[in-house]
Design a protein around this motif. Structure first.
Motif, PDB file in Angstrom:
ATOM      1  N   ASP A 146      -9.967   3.997  27.308  1.00  0.00           N
ATOM      2  CA  ASP A 146      -9.581   3.154  28.404  1.00  0.00           C
ATOM      3  C   ASP A 146     -10.924   3.114  29.441  1.00  0.00           C
ATOM      4  O   ASP A 146     -10.131   2.866  30.910  1.00  0.00           O
ATOM      5  CB  ASP A 146      -8.274   3.352  28.999  1.00  0.00           C
ATOM      6  N   ARG A 196      -6.973  -4.199  37.253  1.00  0.00           N
ATOM      7  CA  ARG A 196      -5.857  -3.522  36.593  1.00  0.00           C
ATOM      8  C   ARG A 196      -5.736  -2.132  36.945  1.00  0.00           C
ATOM      9  O   ARG A 196      -4.616  -1.488  37.430  1.00  0.00           O
ATOM     10  CB  ARG A 196      -6.206  -3.438  35.045  1.00  0.00           C
ATOM     11  N   ASN A 197      -6.843  -1.581  37.399  1.00  0.00           N
ATOM     12  CA  ASN A 197      -6.785  -0.170  37.589  1.00  0.00           C
ATOM     13  C   ASN A 197      -6.071   0.061  39.146  1.00  0.00           C
ATOM     14  O   ASN A 197      -5.305   0.882  39.472  1.00  0.00           O
ATOM     15  CB  ASN A 197      -8.257   0.334  37.782  1.00  0.00           C
ATOM     16  N   ARG A 198      -6.345  -0.819  40.086  1.00  0.00           N
ATOM     17  CA  ARG A 198      -5.998  -0.779  41.295  1.00  0.00           C
ATOM     18  C   ARG A 198      -4.570  -1.053  41.331  1.00  0.00           C
ATOM     19  O   ARG A 198      -3.707  -0.450  42.069  1.00  0.00           O
ATOM     20  CB  ARG A 198      -6.470  -1.858  42.246  1.00  0.00           C
ATOM     21  N   SER A 199      -4.014  -2.198  40.604  1.00  0.00           N
ATOM     22  CA  SER A 199      -2.802  -2.380  40.250  1.00  0.00           C
ATOM     23  C   SER A 199      -1.734  -1.171  39.683  1.00  0.00           C
ATOM     24  O   SER A 199      -0.413  -0.999  40.063  1.00  0.00           O
ATOM     25  CB  SER A 199      -2.364  -3.663  39.689  1.00  0.00           C
ATOM     26  N   SER A 200      -2.401  -0.360  39.318  1.00  0.00           N
ATOM     27  CA  SER A 200      -1.866   0.645  38.351  1.00  0.00           C
ATOM     28  C   SER A 200      -1.685   2.209  39.170  1.00  0.00           C
ATOM     29  O   SER A 200      -1.070   3.140  39.123  1.00  0.00           O
ATOM     30  CB  SER A 200      -2.354   1.017  37.227  1.00  0.00           C
ATOM     31  N   GLU A 201      -2.394   2.002  40.339  1.00  0.00           N
ATOM     32  CA  GLU A 201      -2.456   3.080  41.341  1.00  0.00           C
ATOM     33  C   GLU A 201      -1.261   3.336  42.190  1.00  0.00           C
ATOM     34  O   GLU A 201      -0.583   2.339  42.652  1.00  0.00           O
ATOM     35  CB  GLU A 201      -3.541   3.050  42.175  1.00  0.00           C
TER      36      GLU A 201
END
Length: 135
Positions: free
Chosen positions: A63, A130-135
Protein backbone atom coordinates in the motif's frame (compact mmCIF):
# COMPACT_ATOMS: atom_id res chain seq x y z
CA UNK A 1 -8.64 2.47 -4.66
CA UNK A 2 -8.62 4.85 -7.63
CA UNK A 3 -5.04 5.79 -6.78
CA UNK A 4 -4.01 2.13 -6.99
CA UNK A 5 -5.78 1.64 -10.31
CA UNK A 6 -4.30 4.80 -11.85
CA UNK A 7 -0.81 3.75 -10.80
CA UNK A 8 -1.33 0.21 -12.07
CA UNK A 9 -2.58 1.42 -15.45
CA UNK A 10 0.37 3.82 -15.69
CA UNK A 11 2.79 1.00 -14.91
CA UNK A 12 1.44 -0.98 -17.86
CA UNK A 13 3.33 1.45 -20.11
CA UNK A 14 6.83 0.24 -19.11
CA UNK A 15 5.62 -3.30 -18.40
CA UNK A 16 3.77 -3.99 -21.64
CA UNK A 17 3.47 -1.09 -24.07
CA UNK A 18 7.12 -0.06 -24.38
CA UNK A 19 8.49 -3.61 -24.77
CA UNK A 20 5.87 -4.35 -27.44
CA UNK A 21 6.73 -1.15 -29.31
CA UNK A 22 10.50 -1.31 -28.94
CA UNK A 23 11.46 -4.99 -29.15
CA UNK A 24 11.29 -4.94 -32.93
CA UNK A 25 13.30 -3.88 -35.93
CA UNK A 26 12.72 -0.17 -35.28
CA UNK A 27 14.62 -0.23 -31.98
CA UNK A 28 16.23 -3.30 -30.37
CA UNK A 29 16.75 -5.16 -33.65
CA UNK A 30 17.39 -2.11 -35.81
CA UNK A 31 20.40 -2.99 -38.01
CA UNK A 32 21.23 0.68 -38.56
CA UNK A 33 21.68 1.32 -34.83
CA UNK A 34 25.17 0.82 -33.44
CA UNK A 35 25.36 -2.29 -31.22
CA UNK A 36 26.12 -0.10 -28.21
CA UNK A 37 22.91 1.91 -28.76
CA UNK A 38 20.90 -1.34 -28.91
CA UNK A 39 22.55 -2.43 -25.65
CA UNK A 40 21.40 0.81 -24.01
CA UNK A 41 17.88 0.28 -25.36
CA UNK A 42 17.65 -3.21 -23.85
CA UNK A 43 19.19 -1.91 -20.62
CA UNK A 44 16.58 0.85 -20.41
CA UNK A 45 13.70 -1.53 -21.19
CA UNK A 46 14.80 -4.17 -18.68
CA UNK A 47 15.54 -1.62 -15.94
CA UNK A 48 12.16 0.07 -16.37
CA UNK A 49 10.44 -3.33 -16.48
CA UNK A 50 12.07 -4.32 -13.18
CA UNK A 51 11.27 -1.00 -11.51
CA UNK A 52 7.67 -1.27 -12.70
CA UNK A 53 7.39 -4.76 -11.17
CA UNK A 54 8.69 -3.44 -7.86
CA UNK A 55 6.25 -0.53 -8.10
CA UNK A 56 3.33 -2.93 -8.66
CA UNK A 57 4.43 -4.86 -5.59
CA UNK A 58 4.51 -1.59 -3.63
CA UNK A 59 0.97 -0.74 -4.77
CA UNK A 60 -0.70 -4.07 -4.07
CA UNK A 61 1.35 -5.64 -1.28
CA UNK A 62 2.64 -2.66 0.71
CA UNK A 63 0.00 0.00 0.00
CA UNK A 64 2.84 2.36 -0.89
CA UNK A 65 1.01 3.97 -3.79
CA UNK A 66 2.80 7.31 -3.54
CA UNK A 67 6.24 5.72 -3.77
CA UNK A 68 5.14 3.51 -6.65
CA UNK A 69 3.71 6.49 -8.54
CA UNK A 70 6.90 8.48 -7.92
CA UNK A 71 8.90 5.61 -9.43
CA UNK A 72 6.51 5.63 -12.38
CA UNK A 73 6.99 9.38 -12.78
CA UNK A 74 10.76 8.89 -12.82
CA UNK A 75 10.53 6.26 -15.54
CA UNK A 76 7.95 7.85 -17.81
CA UNK A 77 8.82 11.44 -16.98
CA UNK A 78 12.31 10.66 -18.23
CA UNK A 79 10.88 10.12 -21.69
CA UNK A 80 9.36 13.62 -21.63
CA UNK A 81 12.76 15.01 -20.61
CA UNK A 82 14.34 13.11 -23.51
CA UNK A 83 11.75 14.58 -25.89
CA UNK A 84 12.38 18.09 -24.61
CA UNK A 85 16.15 17.71 -24.88
CA UNK A 86 16.06 16.01 -28.31
CA UNK A 87 17.29 19.12 -30.16
CA UNK A 88 20.38 19.20 -27.95
CA UNK A 89 21.55 15.70 -28.93
CA UNK A 90 19.90 15.53 -32.37
CA UNK A 91 17.25 13.09 -31.19
CA UNK A 92 13.94 12.40 -32.87
CA UNK A 93 10.53 12.09 -31.29
CA UNK A 94 9.20 9.59 -33.81
CA UNK A 95 10.96 6.84 -35.71
CA UNK A 96 9.94 7.37 -39.36
CA UNK A 97 9.17 3.70 -40.10
CA UNK A 98 7.92 2.90 -36.62
CA UNK A 99 4.51 2.79 -35.03
CA UNK A 100 2.96 6.03 -33.96
CA UNK A 101 0.30 8.46 -34.75
CA UNK A 102 -1.04 11.93 -34.16
CA UNK A 103 -4.08 13.00 -32.15
CA UNK A 104 -5.25 16.61 -32.60
CA UNK A 105 -1.87 17.46 -34.10
CA UNK A 106 0.10 16.03 -31.16
CA UNK A 107 2.20 12.86 -31.59
CA UNK A 108 1.03 9.92 -29.49
CA UNK A 109 4.68 9.61 -28.42
CA UNK A 110 4.02 12.78 -26.37
CA UNK A 111 0.38 12.17 -25.43
CA UNK A 112 0.96 8.74 -23.86
CA UNK A 113 3.82 9.73 -21.53
CA UNK A 114 2.09 13.01 -20.65
CA UNK A 115 -1.18 11.22 -19.82
CA UNK A 116 0.72 8.57 -17.89
CA UNK A 117 2.56 11.21 -15.84
CA UNK A 118 -0.76 12.92 -15.21
CA UNK A 119 -2.19 9.61 -13.96
CA UNK A 120 0.80 9.09 -11.64
CA UNK A 121 0.53 12.67 -10.33
CA UNK A 122 -3.20 12.28 -9.71
CA UNK A 123 -2.52 9.00 -7.96
CA UNK A 124 0.01 10.67 -5.65
CA UNK A 125 -2.50 13.37 -4.71
CA UNK A 126 -5.32 10.86 -4.15
CA UNK A 127 -3.08 8.62 -2.04
CA UNK A 128 -2.02 11.63 0.02
CA UNK A 129 -5.67 12.56 0.64
CA UNK A 130 -6.54 8.95 1.49
CA UNK A 131 -3.62 8.70 3.91
CA UNK A 132 -4.56 11.96 5.63
CA UNK A 133 -8.20 10.91 6.04
CA UNK A 134 -7.17 7.62 7.65
CA UNK A 135 -5.05 9.35 10.30
Amino acid sequence: MIDRLLTTVGLLVPLVMLPVLEIRDTHVFNPSWPPHARLHEVWQLSTNFGIALVALWLVWRRDAVQLAAILGLCMIGGSLVAHLLAPVYDGALIYPEGPGGVILGVPTAVIVPFATCLAFSTSILLARVRNRSSE
